[in-house]
Design a protein around this motif. Structure first.
Motif, PDB file in Angstrom:
ATOM      1  N   GLY A  45       5.924  10.801  11.333  1.00  0.00           N
ATOM      2  CA  GLY A  45       6.633   9.681  10.738  1.00  0.00           C
ATOM      3  C   GLY A  45       6.017   9.238   9.424  1.00  0.00           C
ATOM      4  O   GLY A  45       5.145   9.906   8.859  1.00  0.00           O
ATOM      5  N   THR A  46       6.462   8.094   8.948  1.00  0.00           N
ATOM      6  CA  THR A  46       6.128   7.591   7.610  1.00  0.00           C
ATOM      7  C   THR A  46       4.821   6.799   7.604  1.00  0.00           C
ATOM      8  O   THR A  46       4.620   5.964   8.484  1.00  0.00           O
ATOM      9  N   PRO A  47       3.954   7.041   6.634  1.00  0.00           N
ATOM     10  CA  PRO A  47       2.731   6.245   6.514  1.00  0.00           C
ATOM     11  C   PRO A  47       3.075   4.761   6.333  1.00  0.00           C
ATOM     12  O   PRO A  47       4.129   4.415   5.786  1.00  0.00           O
ATOM     13  N   LEU A  48       2.186   3.907   6.853  1.00  0.00           N
ATOM     14  CA  LEU A  48       2.411   2.466   6.713  1.00  0.00           C
ATOM     15  C   LEU A  48       1.140   1.804   6.191  1.00  0.00           C
ATOM     16  O   LEU A  48       0.115   2.467   6.062  1.00  0.00           O
ATOM     17  N   ILE A  49       1.250   0.520   5.870  1.00  0.00           N
ATOM     18  CA  ILE A  49       0.107  -0.216   5.326  1.00  0.00           C
ATOM     19  C   ILE A  49      -0.519  -1.028   6.458  1.00  0.00           C
ATOM     20  O   ILE A  49       0.177  -1.791   7.144  1.00  0.00           O
ATOM     21  N   THR A  50      -1.796  -0.829   6.695  1.00  0.00           N
ATOM     22  CA  THR A  50      -2.491  -1.508   7.777  1.00  0.00           C
ATOM     23  C   THR A  50      -3.650  -2.319   7.192  1.00  0.00           C
ATOM     24  O   THR A  50      -4.298  -1.891   6.229  1.00  0.00           O
ATOM     25  N   VAL A  51      -3.905  -3.469   7.816  1.00  0.00           N
ATOM     26  CA  VAL A  51      -5.085  -4.242   7.405  1.00  0.00           C
ATOM     27  C   VAL A  51      -6.276  -3.697   8.191  1.00  0.00           C
ATOM     28  O   VAL A  51      -6.194  -3.548   9.423  1.00  0.00           O
TER      29      VAL A  51
END
Lengths: 92, 92, 92, 92, 92
Positions: free
Chosen positions: D38-44
């Motif tokens: 799947g698509t990369p996401l932004i994580t804290v």
């Protein structure tokens, strides 16, 4: 959160009163390389984003935390405007 | 939030008491260009939407915030009726 | 909410105590035309649904609102039994 | 929670004030075998993860529980760095 | 909730303190017929499940309700171990 590109604006005069005053931008989810990923959605802008800009958007119940009226029926909000993305190429 | 087109009505006499009085509309998620995207779902109407209209719907726990009884087991609600969509064509 | 068809029952003696007494039905998400859409899931029945019936089910944290014990670790519940679906045919 | 591999960093000066000070890492969801899913996401990041590391990330409203300011509009956070994965091969 | 099969264990020494003591099992979502459906995820075990067992797992913010420390950043937990599944064959 997800990466997105603002691609348009949605206008709706008849809407929930807690959405009045919210800027409804149409955002296309994208990959770090800028490719479209999935269906565009409607996001409430909270940082002054404009069409064509790459943004960070949040979804789900926490999206309303970015708005002045926290109890709004909002499930997607733009919470950042991308300056730079530094990324390794992906391994398939 | 997502873009949708109202395509029908669901009737259910035997239902959770907190859904009594709610108008259950069947909404087809769509792209900004109006193409169908995924499976239709059941949304509670809160703005007087009708079959054929393009709408804005919200999903997840925040959907119940658009209803008079905030504690209803509702995860999708129509919160706006689209006037206009201004959109850049998408880059594939 | 989503449309579903009840296709079976799941039995689990060893389970979270807050699920004890809950009827666990296996529900197949469907389209308005009754076609299968995606993977069946486990839903808690709250309206007396039976195998073969078309139902309305809710997912996410609001699902527990349909149960007597609101703090149960439940993310899917049947909240209505369909009488009728009136639907326009879909535009692809 | 999901398995991921940190593949980059996102920088955004204009962002929600409750995100100021958060390290925004781009995470690629992966299978136990390390393949992209799947698509990369932004994580804290909350545990000091670095690019190239395999991590555990959580999504949804609970993600903010891993942050000092619990009311942040955050829907994805890294909450662990993988030491080892012991896994049976999958049955297709 | 969803059906799953436990396929492995994830070990992470560096993790959020509220995850310390939690058993992190890798669970493969499955259909009622036992076929793999989608990407394995990390679930917190709360009922003593073991590798190879068919389980019920819950996702989203309600997952933490199955844990002693309710405020943990957890979005997936095993809440039952399957005894039997009785299911009609699916209509495609």
């Amino acid at each position: 959160m997800q990466l997105g590109r603002v691609i348009g604006v949605a206008v709706a005069t008849r809407k929930d009163e807690k959405l009045i005053g919210s800027k409804l931008l149409i955002t296309q989810p994208i990959s770090p390389e800028g490719e479209d990923r999935g269906t565009p959605l409607i996001t409430v802008d909270t940082v002054g984003a404009g069409v064509g800009e790459q943004v960070i958007f949040v979804t789900g119940s926490v999206a309303a935390r970015a708005l002045p009226q926290e109890n709004a029926p909002v499930d997607a909000a733009i919470v950042g405007i991308i300056d730079t993305i530094q990324c390794q190429t992906r391994k398939e």
